[in-house]
Design an enzyme around this catalytic site. Sequence first.
Site, PDB file in Angstrom:
ATOM      1  N   HIS A  64      43.432  44.402  47.261  1.00 27.03           N
ATOM      2  CA  HIS A  64      43.464  43.935  45.864  1.00 27.03           C
ATOM      3  C   HIS A  64      42.499  42.774  45.607  1.00 27.03           C
ATOM      4  CE1 HIS A  64      44.848  42.439  42.025  1.00 27.03           C
ATOM      5  NE2 HIS A  64      45.297  41.331  42.587  1.00 27.03           N
ATOM      6  N   HIS A  88      42.684  34.370  45.583  1.00 25.19           N
ATOM      7  CA  HIS A  88      43.482  33.999  44.415  1.00 25.19           C
ATOM      8  C   HIS A  88      44.988  34.165  44.594  1.00 25.19           C
ATOM      9  CE1 HIS A  88      43.486  38.348  43.369  1.00 25.19           C
ATOM     10  NE2 HIS A  88      44.560  38.057  42.663  1.00 25.19           N
ATOM     11  N   GLU A  92      50.135  31.760  46.137  1.00 26.00           N
ATOM     12  CA  GLU A  92      51.333  32.347  45.528  1.00 26.00           C
ATOM     13  C   GLU A  92      52.122  33.228  46.491  1.00 26.00           C
ATOM     14  OE1 GLU A  92      52.190  35.477  41.902  1.00 26.00           O
ATOM     15  OE2 GLU A  92      50.469  34.119  41.728  1.00 26.00           O
ATOM     16  N   ASP A  93      51.428  33.979  47.343  1.00 26.24           N
ATOM     17  CA  ASP A  93      52.099  35.007  48.141  1.00 26.24           C
ATOM     18  C   ASP A  93      52.132  34.753  49.641  1.00 26.24           C
ATOM     19  OD1 ASP A  93      52.657  36.469  45.866  1.00 26.24           O
ATOM     20  OD2 ASP A  93      50.790  37.607  45.953  1.00 26.24           O
ATOM     21  N   ASP A 155      41.731  40.164  37.831  1.00 24.92           N
ATOM     22  CA  ASP A 155      42.994  40.459  38.519  1.00 24.92           C
ATOM     23  C   ASP A 155      43.846  41.420  37.693  1.00 24.92           C
ATOM     24  OD1 ASP A 155      45.324  40.015  40.313  1.00 24.92           O
ATOM     25  OD2 ASP A 155      46.092  38.834  38.641  1.00 24.92           O
ATOM     26  N   ASP A 275      34.917  62.477  13.222  1.00 28.41           N
ATOM     27  CA  ASP A 275      33.742  62.984  12.508  1.00 28.41           C
ATOM     28  C   ASP A 275      32.783  61.879  12.078  1.00 28.41           C
ATOM     29  OD1 ASP A 275      34.583  65.537  12.856  1.00 28.41           O
ATOM     30  OD2 ASP A 275      35.376  65.809  10.831  1.00 28.41           O
TER      31      ASP A 275
END
Length: 723
Positions: A64, A88, A92-93, A155, A275
Amino acid sequence: MTKPVASCSSKDANKPRFLISDLCVYLESYLKTDQIREVYRAYIFSAEAHEGQSRLSGEPYIYHPLAVARILADMRIDHKCLMAAILHDVIEDTSVGKGQIAAAFDDEIAELVDGVSKLTQINFRSRAEAQAASFRKMLLAMTKDIRVILIKLADRLHNMRTLGVMRPAKCRRIARETFEIYVPIANRLGIYSIRIELEELGFAAYWPVRYQAIKAAVKTARGNRKEVLGNIERAIRGRLEQEGLVGEVGGREKNLYSIYRKMRDKKLSFHEVVDVYAFRIVVDRQDTCYRILGSMHNLYNPVPGRFKDYIAIPKANGYQSLHTVLFGPHGISIEIQIRTEDMHHLSESGIAAHWLYKSEENEDNLARAGASDWLKNLLELQKGAGDSIEFLEHVKFDLFPDEVYVFTPRGKIMVLAKGATVIDFAYAVHSDVGAHCVAARVDRRMVPLRTRLHSGQTVEVITSPSANPSAFWLSFVVTAKARSNIRGYLKNLRGQEAIDLGKRLLEKELGAYDLKLEQVAAEKMDILLQDFGLKSLDYLLEEIGLGNRMPLLVTRRLVDSETEMPKDLAGDIYSNAPPLAIKGTEGMVVKYPKCCRPIPGDEIVATFSPGKGIVVHRHECRNIGDFRKSDSWLDVQWEKEPAGDFTTEIKVEVGNKRGSLATIASAISEMGSNIENISMEERDGLTSTLHFVLTVDDRKHVANIMRRLRMLKVVMRIYRMDG
């Protein structure tokens, strides 16, 4: 260590995976070797931090962030932004902290990564509050370094590309958030390529059935359009050759979401939208754009009112182009966009198009200037917002896709949201101009402050140093800056009014002990404030004024044990202090309810309403029965000379005669009263009952009005409504 590969979108699942080596090879087209080496080092750090983590698809997590970096690389972003993109999600993770990133790389990259990271260490009351707080943190980080939002947009784009593995309900929630926040931000920053893809992916996730239906219809229609498109394109190229003009001509495909939106918003059928044939002509110089525009208007007749010059007056996000609609062969409509190569590049990548971070060059870059103005506006919104959810609400108000272009008296162009009023314009000029606005002229004619503005108008604001914002303005302003400033003023005003009222209430109760507030021991006050968790006396007084704390109970806590309690209070939980005098000018912390509409001269009582202050009722009001002699009860009386405007309601029974209402309204006006509202109910065909809500000074004023109305022949009966 995780194998150095990266994720591709679900639609590209059968294609070879994108490798870190591919990214490094791609970066050689615009970065130096030592910068590419740093990007690779960030990849190694991130891969080790995410070791063992997987996405919902089962892929290693490192896919990712690497895909996010590739999206940014396509916009030619600098190497530090690419490094932050790869890192990034680390804060956080994983267990890696901001300090470790700063030590491994530098403070600039650590700040970028922290700006994108959600707030995970704080417990929030709801999911909405947590999301709003994280969004607020990200936007405020963006005001320091706009690359934060570029990383976040990339992201979100990759997350939308890989949305298929999630539950349908979660897909819809993420798609809705994308439409509400990230699509408008991409549009506001002029990043057309990301905005269009987010719209398409969001459309497919939020309305999958509609998406598939329109996709199939477009595929069918495309085969029938090829010959017509070819004929028009050849005619355009032929005319340019005749005029000796050079430009790259190409058909422009309408994306599926724009087709759906036009069908929905303009109530058009699919064929009415499809159209319309769209072409783009890209040239080398700006003056060539206008020459080609003239040749196109000679080739086909222009549709009146459908020409827009975004070159002379660019959009707020810096977008520039000439737009025109023509009557083509067989009555079909032709949309043409004419722009230079630089304008086209800017329309695709917005602020990222000419990225020279922290450089004094390129200061006239329209996208950069527009983004800078928006970031300044965000800081003002932050100052006026009470909490994260309110801040997010303000930002959503500010992300309008449609704009109005108006002029100041000196000819400066002001860009406002569609539907903006004179007040919105005043706040756009300056916060102080908005705060002290009293009147305005539009095209030299006096207009009400709530007048909605249209492109091309010239607006002049008239101010007065003594004027202040009104709560009424909130009912019609549309820009976030105006709304935030008005709310901020009202909050501060309400806070000061609450402090003043709280002081009067506390001193009233202390008076029963023959004490004044300044006579209370400082040690006693400090202990009380500490027990209540309040920072200062003003906070305590505000709590009392807002009805969150009972002044009698606070007084009991403040009075020393040595102070003799008055005999009439001993053993009684109710105060025997003199009634509080109501001035009528206390503001928003003293309310007069519609149930009985008390006015000076009426016997009154009051109750505490938590968070609102005190609510004054007439003594005979039926709604106060349950509050008598309770903790929230308060004895009040009018001051000898109350001030302010008060409202009351009278009921008038009249005969059904022509001009009756006008006669009564004229008589009320003669008596110096303003009619706030009128309602009517017909009784038996011969008589009607009129309800008037009037602005009056006091009970005597009402009596004079009623006496005057009784003299009218049309009036059969009149009385004042009670509780």
